[in-house]
Motif scaffolding. Structure first.
Motif, PDB file in Angstrom:
ATOM      1  N   ARG A 165      36.409  27.080  36.990  1.00 24.75           N
ATOM      2  CA  ARG A 165      34.958  26.989  37.107  1.00 24.75           C
ATOM      3  C   ARG A 165      34.544  25.589  37.527  1.00 24.75           C
ATOM      4  NH1 ARG A 165      31.148  25.176  33.855  1.00 24.75           N
ATOM      5  NH2 ARG A 165      32.635  24.917  32.157  1.00 24.75           N
ATOM      6  N   LYS A 169      32.670  24.420  40.978  1.00 27.06           N
ATOM      7  CA  LYS A 169      31.432  23.636  40.980  1.00 27.06           C
ATOM      8  C   LYS A 169      31.566  22.400  41.858  1.00 27.06           C
ATOM      9  CE  LYS A 169      29.147  22.879  37.225  1.00 27.06           C
ATOM     10  NZ  LYS A 169      28.800  22.498  35.828  1.00 27.06           N
ATOM     11  N   ARG A 170      32.730  21.763  41.788  1.00 26.30           N
ATOM     12  CA  ARG A 170      32.941  20.563  42.595  1.00 26.30           C
ATOM     13  C   ARG A 170      32.931  20.906  44.089  1.00 26.30           C
ATOM     14  NH1 ARG A 170      31.781  15.395  42.921  1.00 26.30           N
ATOM     15  NH2 ARG A 170      33.246  14.270  44.228  1.00 26.30           N
ATOM     16  N   SER A 172      31.402  23.403  45.512  1.00 29.21           N
ATOM     17  CA  SER A 172      30.019  23.718  45.892  1.00 29.21           C
ATOM     18  C   SER A 172      29.202  22.447  46.088  1.00 29.21           C
ATOM     19  CB  SER A 172      29.369  24.603  44.824  1.00 29.21           C
ATOM     20  OG  SER A 172      30.019  25.848  44.739  1.00 29.21           O
ATOM     21  N   LEU A 173      29.396  21.486  45.197  1.00 26.36           N
ATOM     22  CA  LEU A 173      28.667  20.222  45.302  1.00 26.36           C
ATOM     23  C   LEU A 173      29.028  19.495  46.598  1.00 26.36           C
ATOM     24  CD1 LEU A 173      26.835  18.032  44.050  1.00 26.36           C
ATOM     25  CD2 LEU A 173      28.875  17.135  42.887  1.00 26.36           C
TER      26      LEU A 173
END
Length: 371
Positions: A165, A169-170, A172-173
């Motif tokens: 997860r 997230k990384r 996506s950032l």
């Protein structure tokens, strides 16, 4: 990111011959890649196979030979000049009891060392994370950052957690940040288009001499060195060409055969500048015995990024290392197809400026201004 170990890592290189026909050239390029990553090649293990072994890539006998070389030279890492599956890499590391790095990971590692701009670092980190995501089944124990080294540098600002997860997230950032930078670049591109400035991009195989040519034409002082992937960050300069006026010339990252797909995807925004150019100068190392394969590799990447339709002029560089003379070559329609020159000595640069002027005038469909 971790800096290259001062003493360099010792490595055993592995390249197998699957009947591709350019074994020596591939091995020579592989040695340059290894040196660019800061490693010292202590041994090369080679052999012929009809196809890769599903479990070990090299087969049990060859893996035993690799293990003997590792123990004899007390090597830190085994580097394969091939793409390994996660399972093959895991099995090899278990048998050899040392790190095993494939070609894609090695190239990504070199990019991690070369990235200088904020955007370049974001792009490399994204490519590394996307590549590592396919190897999550191995666990993250191989990513200890205490020593650093090939395959262990990067991929970013902090040590990766073991949680998918957080990895997602990384990623996506990073994609969001790169999209913001691409929007800024698109604004500049539209402004340039409105101003009807002729846009030229230098493309070519890594170490073909693009940055040297860029400096010779622009006096920009861009970093140029006799090494693979000396340039990662796109640099653009306005250049005044007599009889045509100002143009924008851009120096771009060099290509290489079997360039990792994750890397092409991560650099898509930057490479889009190439696809949006009015003209590509395809710089070729005319002194390289492998130039035909290099031209093919560049064409494959240009096709992947949608830039094959952009008009091209081939620049046969490094004629100071051959018997060729500076010249302009034309196709059957009378259009300039190639220029022979030496960016290092300057021979033929005036011919390239003439070619750029002719291409710019034709693009704008304007009569040439008398000199």
């Amino acid at each position: 990111m971790f800096e290259r170990p001062a003493s360099g890592e010792s490595a055993v290189l592995v390249q197998l011959d699957f009947g591709e026909g350019d074994f020596a050239e591939r091995l020579s390029e592989f040695r340059l890649l290894v040196g660019s990553a800061g490693a010292q090649a202590l041994a090369v293990v080679s052999g012929k196979r009809a196809r890769p072994d599903p479990a070990l890539f090299a087969g049990k006998g060859k893996v035993a030979e690799i293990g003997d070389a590792v123990r004899l030279h007390e090597a830190d890492v085994v580097l394969f000049n091939h793409e390994l599956s996660p399972g093959q890499q895991r099995n090899l590391e278990k048998i050899l009891a040392c790190r095993v790095i494939d070609r894609s990971s090695l190239i990504l590692d070199i990019f991690a060392l070369r990235a200088r701009s904020h955007e370049g670092k974001l792009q490399v980190e994204l490519a590394q994370l996307q590549h590592l995501a396919t190897r999550l089944v191995r666990g993250w124990t191989h990513l200890e950052r205490q020593k650093g080294g090939i395959g262990l540098r990067g991929p970013g600002e902090k040590q990766l957690e073991t949680d998918r997860r957080l990895l997602g997230k990384r990623v996506s950032l990073l994609k969001d940040r790169l999209r913001q930078l691409e929007r800024q670049r698109a604004v500049r591109r539209r402004a340039r288009t409105r101003g009807e400035v002729f846009a030229v991009s230098l493309v070519g195989y890594t170490n073909a001499g693009k940055s040297t040519l860029f400096n010779a034409l622009t006096r920009a002082g861009a970093y140029a060195a006799d090494q693979l992937f000396a340039t990662l960050d796109t640099t653009s300069r306005r250049v005044f060409i007599e009889s045509a006026g100002p143009i924008v010339l851009s120096d771009t990252v060099g290509f290489i055969r079997d360039l990792p797909h994750a890397l092409v995807a991560a650099f898509e925004a930057t490479l889009e500048e190439t696809a949006q150019a009015d003209l590509l100068l395809h710089v070729v190392d005319s002194a390289s015995p492998d130039r035909d394969q290099q031209i093919h590799a560049v064409g494959a990447v240009l096709d992947e990024i949608g830039a094959l339709q952009v008009p091209q002029i081939t620049v046969w560089n490094k004629i100071d290392l051959t018997a060729a003379s500076p010249a302009i070559e034309r196709d059957d329609c009378g259009n300039i197809s190639a220029v022979r020159l030496s960016a290092h000595s300057g021979a033929g640069l005036s011919l390239l400026r003439d070619a750029l002027a002719e291409a710019a005038v034709r693009h704008h469909d304007l009569p040439a201004v008398a000199a």
